[in-house]
Scaffold this active site. Sequence first.
Site, PDB file in Angstrom:
ATOM      1  N   GLU A   1      -4.762   9.247   1.056  1.00 46.66           N
ATOM      2  CA  GLU A   1      -5.252   7.874   0.878  1.00 46.66           C
ATOM      3  C   GLU A   1      -4.915   7.022   2.099  1.00 46.66           C
ATOM      4  OE1 GLU A   1      -3.287   5.782  -2.257  1.00 46.66           O
ATOM      5  OE2 GLU A   1      -4.317   3.889  -1.857  1.00 46.66           O
TER       6      GLU A   1
ATOM      7  N   ASP B   1      -0.878   6.811  -2.977  1.00 49.34           N
ATOM      8  CA  ASP B   1       0.278   5.992  -3.305  1.00 49.34           C
ATOM      9  C   ASP B   1       0.489   5.893  -4.811  1.00 49.34           C
ATOM     10  OD1 ASP B   1       0.803   5.487  -0.635  1.00 49.34           O
ATOM     11  OD2 ASP B   1      -0.542   3.752  -0.594  1.00 49.34           O
TER      12      ASP B   1
ATOM     13  N   ASP C   1       0.639   3.490  -6.712  1.00 46.94           N
ATOM     14  CA  ASP C   1       0.281   2.171  -7.236  1.00 46.94           C
ATOM     15  C   ASP C   1      -1.111   2.226  -7.869  1.00 46.94           C
ATOM     16  OD1 ASP C   1      -1.447   2.419  -5.145  1.00 46.94           O
ATOM     17  OD2 ASP C   1      -0.501   0.903  -3.874  1.00 46.94           O
TER      18      ASP C   1
ATOM     19  N   ASP D   1      -4.120   1.269  -6.844  1.00 43.33           N
ATOM     20  CA  ASP D   1      -5.197   1.796  -6.006  1.00 43.33           C
ATOM     21  C   ASP D   1      -5.124   3.314  -5.930  1.00 43.33           C
ATOM     22  OD1 ASP D   1      -6.090  -0.708  -5.592  1.00 43.33           O
ATOM     23  OD2 ASP D   1      -5.428  -0.877  -3.496  1.00 43.33           O
TER      24      ASP D   1
END
Length: 646
Positions: free
Chosen positions: A432, A505, A507, A509
Amino acid sequence: MASYDSKDLIVLEGLDAVRMRPGMYIGTTGSKGLHHLLWEIIDNSIDEVANGFGNKVEVTLHKDGTASVLDNGRGIPVSPHPKLKISGVEVVFTQLHAGGKFGDNNYKYSGGLHGVGASVTNALSRWLEVTVYKDGKKYFERFESIEKKGKIHSGVPVKPLAELGNTTLRGTYVKFLPDDRVFKDIEFNYDTVYERLKETAFLNKGIQIELIDERINKRETLCYEGGIRDYVTHLTMDKKPLFFPPIYIENEIDDTYVTLALQYVDNYTESIFSYVNNIPTPEGGTHEVGFKTALTKVLNDFAKKHNLIKDKDITFMGDDFREGLVAVLSIKMKNVQFEGQTKTKLGNVEARSRVESVCTQGLTEFFASKKNENVGNIIIEKAKGAARVRAATKRAKETARAKNSIESSMLIGKLANCTSKNAEINEMFIVEGDSAGGTAKQGRDRYYQAILPLRGKPLNSEKKRIDQVLANEEIRTIIGAIGTGIGEDFKLENLKYNKIIILSDADQDGMHIRCILLTFFFRYMRPLITNGNIYVGMPPLYKVTTRDKEKYLYTDEELEEYTKHLTNYNLQRYKGLGEMSAEQLWTTTLDPAHRSMIRVSLEDAVKADQEISMWMGDDVGPRKDYINKYANFNKQDNFEKKKEAN
Ligand code: TSJ
């Protein structure tokens, strides 16, 4: 009596033929054939009550190996047959294909192996007894298998039909013992009988069917007032229906009776269960074609009428209206012709237009009603998704096909490939973000590790649909790089990387990107998941530094456990892959000796697929809830952490 005996002779030859070649009449002499004997009897009772004569059929499996069937219909005719000069009862049990010879020819619809008649059951039984309650009288006849001059003769009447006195009852009772010289095993199976009766009860609404198993003291009543509506509800029981109740249509045209019930569920498969005269037609046929044509036409008309096709690149195909469809189509007609490999496909051409006509009229009426508009909208929304995915698959396939051409070298441009050509050891990291991708390129072992950076932005916007994601250049690069192709063209042997590792990640996203990629793999490269080639990499969440060492921790639980007895330490929390140096990324996430990753199971992918479907919906509520609940992928209770299989 003399004339009776002479007629008898012809009759016996017929039944002996059945005994000589049972397979010709019931298919096998295994369990299936054994149960066929019972179906022949039950079907006769069902026909009677389905035609409105009586309402109850009782099936009993007895301790002595016999089975019996009782109905409260008109009772088999007892008067002599005009030509054969024997009682109607005797005709039924001694003449092959005697089924349709009485009264109106509505009596029996038959075809192929189905409906060969009660005489076949008689021919393959040690004995069979019939009791008829009719016009205030009780009648009885017994048939036996007898040995004469070293030969076995089947289904021989012991005496002609006898009148046994008065009764207030009405109906027919048949009891028989399957011949253990014909069948390897004569034990009826409760579940087999139960499932058949349940299906029959669904297909004949309001009929009360009772199954009694005296061997195990079990009794069950089957009766569905909703008929095939209840069948569809039953079929969608552990799925997520998109509306309720199912759509239901029934009508008669040109002596053909058509019933249809349908529902849509939250998945992508098409399930049409069709029947002709209560006989399943798993191979489909003309009636199914008629139904599909009607469904496509009516839904297209609905979409046009309500101006639901704003998106110009959407053109529906029939298939699009059948994703998630669960339908039961049951028709009754005369002179049926079965075709196909297993003779379970309806061949009658006239059935097509008749079914199409009834379904078109019924469905049009349904959707014309204001109160059903919402159901129409739901189905069109679902079909739009299907149409988009279909179009995107086509585009993606074209790209995948072009992978060997010059054009493909440009697409693969972003891929930092490995030097090894050995797919067995090669790994591809889908990373990513461009910056993390750059770091990974520096930190990797370039001999066997390839890096494909995935630009975060275009994938992140929540409104992106899976088809738009597919059209995305990076996804197309992934398809090209993996080498297998997608969809029907998928070939596992062309896989270029044994491990494909998604690195994003911890998180929201990152979570979204993982979900989209897993959904993509699930829908278009599913064998990669079942074959265990897809992984989710776990970058560390924390670094704990003490005086003598540094320790990376991958979950909150690990952190808690590790710091429990520490007094003096420095805690660093990693917010993203981009915060790590190339060396750190190697040590913590890329190096097989230290890294931690999850092999994606099919269940994981199904979950992701469902979440994506939810994401794509318009209802923001569950979406928000979901994100809050699962945003941290590294929590162990979301995805079970499995030790990497090296
Ligand atoms: F399979 C079977 F033949 F052995 C059998 C038939 C077994 C059982 C348990 C029931 C039946 C059966 C047949 N139940 N009800 C009937 N009905 C007729 O045969 C019938 C009655 C009246 C008339 C009529 O036109 O008056 C016509 C028929 C075919």
